[in-house]
Design an enzyme around this catalytic site. Structure first.
Site, mmCIF file in Angstrom:
data_model
loop_
_atom_site.group_PDB
_atom_site.id
_atom_site.type_symbol
_atom_site.label_atom_id
_atom_site.label_comp_id
_atom_site.label_asym_id
_atom_site.label_seq_id
_atom_site.Cartn_x
_atom_site.Cartn_y
_atom_site.Cartn_z
ATOM 1 N N GLN A 64 62.814 22.129 42.952
ATOM 2 C CA GLN A 64 62.373 20.765 43.254
ATOM 3 C C GLN A 64 61.060 20.465 42.538
ATOM 4 O O GLN A 64 60.170 21.316 42.487
ATOM 5 C CB GLN A 64 62.161 20.621 44.766
ATOM 6 N N CYS A 94 57.429 13.931 50.341
ATOM 7 C CA CYS A 94 56.265 14.641 50.878
ATOM 8 C C CYS A 94 55.237 13.650 51.431
ATOM 9 O O CYS A 94 54.776 12.765 50.723
ATOM 10 C CB CYS A 94 55.636 15.525 49.796
ATOM 11 N N LYS A 133 65.352 13.623 46.892
ATOM 12 C CA LYS A 133 65.133 13.744 48.338
ATOM 13 C C LYS A 133 64.118 12.686 48.724
ATOM 14 O O LYS A 133 62.983 12.706 48.233
ATOM 15 C CB LYS A 133 64.629 15.149 48.670
ATOM 16 N N HIS A 162 65.925 11.550 54.378
ATOM 17 C CA HIS A 162 65.298 11.951 55.635
ATOM 18 C C HIS A 162 64.873 10.637 56.296
ATOM 19 O O HIS A 162 63.922 9.986 55.823
ATOM 20 C CB HIS A 162 64.089 12.862 55.352
ATOM 21 N N GLY A 218 66.379 22.026 58.007
ATOM 22 C CA GLY A 218 65.031 22.533 57.748
ATOM 23 C C GLY A 218 64.575 23.438 58.872
ATOM 24 O O GLY A 218 64.978 24.599 58.984
ATOM 25 N N ARG A 219 63.757 22.860 59.783
ATOM 26 C CA ARG A 219 63.156 23.671 60.840
ATOM 27 C C ARG A 219 64.197 24.313 61.739
ATOM 28 O O ARG A 219 64.003 25.447 62.201
ATOM 29 C CB ARG A 219 62.199 22.783 61.654
HETATM 30 C C1 LIG Z 1 56.139 23.323 56.715
HETATM 31 C C2 LIG Z 1 57.035 22.358 55.965
HETATM 32 C C3 LIG Z 1 57.103 22.428 54.573
HETATM 33 C C4 LIG Z 1 57.907 21.520 53.861
HETATM 34 N N1 LIG Z 1 57.975 21.604 52.485
HETATM 35 C C5 LIG Z 1 58.776 20.720 51.794
HETATM 36 C C6 LIG Z 1 58.913 20.783 50.365
HETATM 37 O O1 LIG Z 1 58.327 21.622 49.676
HETATM 38 N N2 LIG Z 1 59.713 19.853 49.773
HETATM 39 C C7 LIG Z 1 60.402 18.900 50.496
HETATM 40 O O2 LIG Z 1 61.128 18.083 49.916
HETATM 41 N N3 LIG Z 1 60.311 18.854 51.835
HETATM 42 C C8 LIG Z 1 59.534 19.734 52.491
HETATM 43 N N4 LIG Z 1 59.490 19.689 53.862
HETATM 44 C C9 LIG Z 1 60.385 18.774 54.580
HETATM 45 C C10 LIG Z 1 61.714 19.465 54.934
HETATM 46 O O3 LIG Z 1 62.428 19.798 53.771
HETATM 47 C C11 LIG Z 1 62.583 18.525 55.798
HETATM 48 O O4 LIG Z 1 62.808 17.339 55.092
HETATM 49 C C12 LIG Z 1 61.901 18.195 57.138
HETATM 50 O O5 LIG Z 1 61.428 19.363 57.773
HETATM 51 C C13 LIG Z 1 62.873 17.454 58.070
HETATM 52 O O6 LIG Z 1 64.050 18.208 58.280
HETATM 53 P P1 LIG Z 1 64.244 19.102 59.623
HETATM 54 O O7 LIG Z 1 64.051 18.165 60.779
HETATM 55 O O8 LIG Z 1 65.649 19.640 59.505
HETATM 56 O O9 LIG Z 1 63.178 20.139 59.604
HETATM 57 C C14 LIG Z 1 58.667 20.556 54.572
HETATM 58 C C15 LIG Z 1 58.586 20.507 55.980
HETATM 59 C C16 LIG Z 1 57.791 21.383 56.681
HETATM 60 C C17 LIG Z 1 57.742 21.288 58.185
#
Ligand SMILES: Cc1cc2nc3c(=O)[nH]c(=O)nc-3n(C[C@H](O)[C@H](O)[C@H](O)COP(=O)(O)O)c2cc1C
EC number: 1.3.1.-
Length: 323
Positions: A64, A94, A133, A162, A218-219
């Site tokens: 990415q 982001c 994204k 998202h 993600g989480r």
């Molecule tokens: C600690 C952390 C780091 C993340 N790093 C990135 C990243 O490098 N690139 C990105 O597109 N999204 C990043 N995200 C967003 C996640 O990819 C994802 O979109 C977000 O956590 C929502 O999805 P979830 O509810 O399934 O966690 C990050 C989120 C968190 C919490």
């Protein structure tokens, strides 16, 4: 339905991807945390470790990029193509202040005309598939109809949405209805991302967004590394498998960092989510978080595996602390 692992800076490193795919059902794609291509067109050592093909063997790993300069995107995409990557993802989500202040990530969504020009340039010249994204907008979800008009002008390999705006960060209610409204209007394949933590939630999303190309976790996947297995009707992880996964990852970090202390700090980031799978009233999580040295850390990990039962579904413990 295809299941993807979301990029998470500081969490989903190449060591994480490798260990995850060894012990649990492999994600159909593993999106890598963002790289910020520099103006002097040199990858950092850390970037090179992440994207090294030998570190991502056997995985469908997607790098990415976080940038607003077409020239830098095209340079990095060209280098990634030479390494064998067939898809590169653009980060338009982001929410971090330092990123958006420079008009990157979700900050770019606030300048649609600029974004359109950027997309025109990269789609005209890139030799790899480009996926995106995105969030719904910078401030208001209503921004998305115009953003989607722009996205529809380009052959985006996959548009992951998202459904939050930048101001929501990763908290606040997820705007599912905005995603649902956008889904039929996209000319490109769409992937859903946000707040899927249990197998039941994954299956409900599959049923609700039947025309989606994939679901990105993600989480929820860090909290329950067997979530993709479970969503497909498979078994969850038992403690032995989780322990083997933990140990391989921890040892991998110790070797890669040459420092068990740094490895411990990295593992604590994972435990922040993973504790949600253990039936803890908060005491074990606190002791683990407070472990000041490696011996203490290892003792606390042993106690978690020895004393606590696994929950059927992970609890979204991060919601309490509003990450
Ligand atoms: C600690 C952390 C780091 C993340 N790093 C990135 C990243 O490098 N690139 C990105 O597109 N999204 C990043 N995200 C967003 C996640 O990819 C994802 O979109 C977000 O956590 C929502 O999805 P979830 O509810 O399934 O966690 C990050 C989120 C968190 C919490």
């Amino acid at each position: 339905m295809r299941y993807y692992a979301a990029p998470m800076e500081g969490v989903t490193s190449y060591l994480y991807r490798k260990a995850h795919s060894r012990y649990f059902k492999k994600a159909d794609k593993y999106f890598m945390p963002f790289l910020s291509p520099s103006h002097d067109h040199i990858f950092t050592k850390k970037d090179l470790r992440e994207i090294a093909p030998e570190h991502n063997e056997g995985l469908n790993a997607v790098p990415q990029l976080l940038t607003r300069r077409a020239e830098d995107f095209l340079w990095a995409a060209g280098e990634l193509k030479k390494m064998g990557y067939r898809e590169v993802n653009l980060n338009l989500g982001c929410p971090s202040g330092t990123v958006t202040a420079k008009g990157k990530g979700a900050g770019f969504l606030g300048e649609p005309a600029e974004l359109d020009r950027f997309l025109e340039e990269i789609f005209a010249a890139a030799e790899v598939r480009i996926s995106v994204k995105t969030r719904l907008g910078l401030r208001e979800p209503e921004e998305f109809s115009h953003l989607l008009e722009i996205y529809n002008r380009y052959p985006i390999a996959e548009l992951t949405i998202h459904p939050r705006v930048r101001a929501d960060f990763y908290r606040n209610r997820i705007r599912t209805e905005a995603f649902e409204a956008a889904l039929p209007k996209s000319r490109n394949p769409v992937c859903y991302n946000g707040d899927l933590v249990t197998a039941a939630e994954c299956r409900a999303a599959e049923a609700r967004f039947q025309t989606a190309a994939g679901l990105m976790l993600g989480r929820g996947l860090i909290a329950d590394p067997a979530l993709i297995d479970k969503a497909g009707g498979g078994p969850g992880a038992d403690k032995d498998r989780l322990r083997a996964f933990h140990d391989e990852l921890y040892q991998g970090y110790c070797a890669a960092f040459g420092s068990s202390r740094n490895a411990m700090l990295r593992m604590k980031e994972i435990w922040f989510y993973l504790m949600g799978l253990f039936d803890d009233d908060g005491r074990y999580a606190k002791r683990l978080r407070k472990a000041g040295d490696v011996r203490e850390y290892e003792c606390q990990v042993a106690a978690v595996f020895r004393d606590l039962a696994l929950r059927a579904d992970a609890a979204a413990v991060w919601r309490k602390s509003d990450t």
